[in-house]
Write an enzyme that holds these catalytic residues in place. Structure first.
Site, PDB file in Angstrom:
ATOM      1  CB  CYS A  83      -0.907   0.019   1.226  1.00 10.71           C
ATOM      2  SG  CYS A  83      -2.084  -1.335   1.291  1.00 10.71           S
ATOM      3  CB  THR A  84       4.025   2.084   1.723  1.00  8.83           C
ATOM      4  OG1 THR A  84       3.505   1.861   3.040  1.00  8.83           O
ATOM      5  CG2 THR A  84       5.009   3.242   1.764  1.00  8.83           C
TER       6      THR A  84
END
Length: 212
Positions: A45-46
């Site tokens: 997600c980062t």
């Protein structure tokens, strides 16, 4: 009930990293992309949020507003954004929805119980200016999205919305497009002055109409 293509995207109000928003008001007359993330402080997600931030100008060029969603609260989002900006060399300026009560996730069918009872899957919904759902892509939590593909499908959807064309397999911006079957060859010859390449009566190519 599952959200399907052509459905009107549900409106909602939510707390986000940029304050409370009304989804429809936020979108206005723009296209929208709402994408879910399994959780804050997760590695895939980062990278995805960093890539979304880096593509700010590309989304703006296409009149697309983006929003992310995670089931974590706002304070966690704000802290995580610092990590994203640092590690991905970007500036996250779009809202991240705090869906800790899972209301938006349930509206958009972002939680698939057989994958996880609590975390959202990696879904992406493209919404047109008419608020209708134009595209849904869902990945497992372990697979990051391909943002080249995200931009490609937005380009395709916007061409379809403005012209009577579809895009062939592996189509990229600038390549030939397909005249949809609903347009007769006689009408297509008038509608597409750059000409037609008629392979079969049902398979007719024309140069991309919005390129000079």
């Amino acid at each position: 009930m599952s959200l399907r293509l052509g459905d009107i995207a549900p409106n909602f109000k939510a707390k986000t990293s940029l304050g409370e928003i009304d989804f429809y008001e936020y979108l206005g007359d723009s296209w929208g992309i709402l994408f879910s993330h399994p959780a804050d402080y997760t590695p895939v997600c980062t990278t995805e949020l960093g890539r979304t931030a880096a593509l700010k100008d590309e989304f703006a060029k296409r009149n697309v507003k983006v929003l992310a969603l995670s089931v974590d609260p706002v304070d966690k989002h704000l802290s995580w954004i610092g990590d994203i900006n640092e590690t991905q060399n970007c500036s996250v300026e779009f809202p991240i929805i705090a869906d800790d009560d899972k209301k938006v996730s349930e509206l958009y069918d972002f939680i698939h119980p057989n994958a996880s009872a609590t975390a959202t899957v990696r879904s992406l919904v493209v919404i047109g200016p008419d608020k209708a759902v134009k595209l849904i892509i869902t990945y497992p939590a372990s697979t990051g999205r391909n943002f080249v593909e995200v931009l490609r499908v937005v380009d395709s959807l916007q061409l379809t919305a403005k012209y009577s064309v579809a895009t062939p397999a592996n189509w990229k911006e600038g390549e030939k497009v397909i005249v949809v079957p609903a347009v007769s060859t006689e009408d297509a010859l008038k509608k597409f002055p750059k000409g037609l390449e008629i392979v079969k009566p049902y398979l007719r190519y024309t140069p991309q109409p919005n390129i000079d």
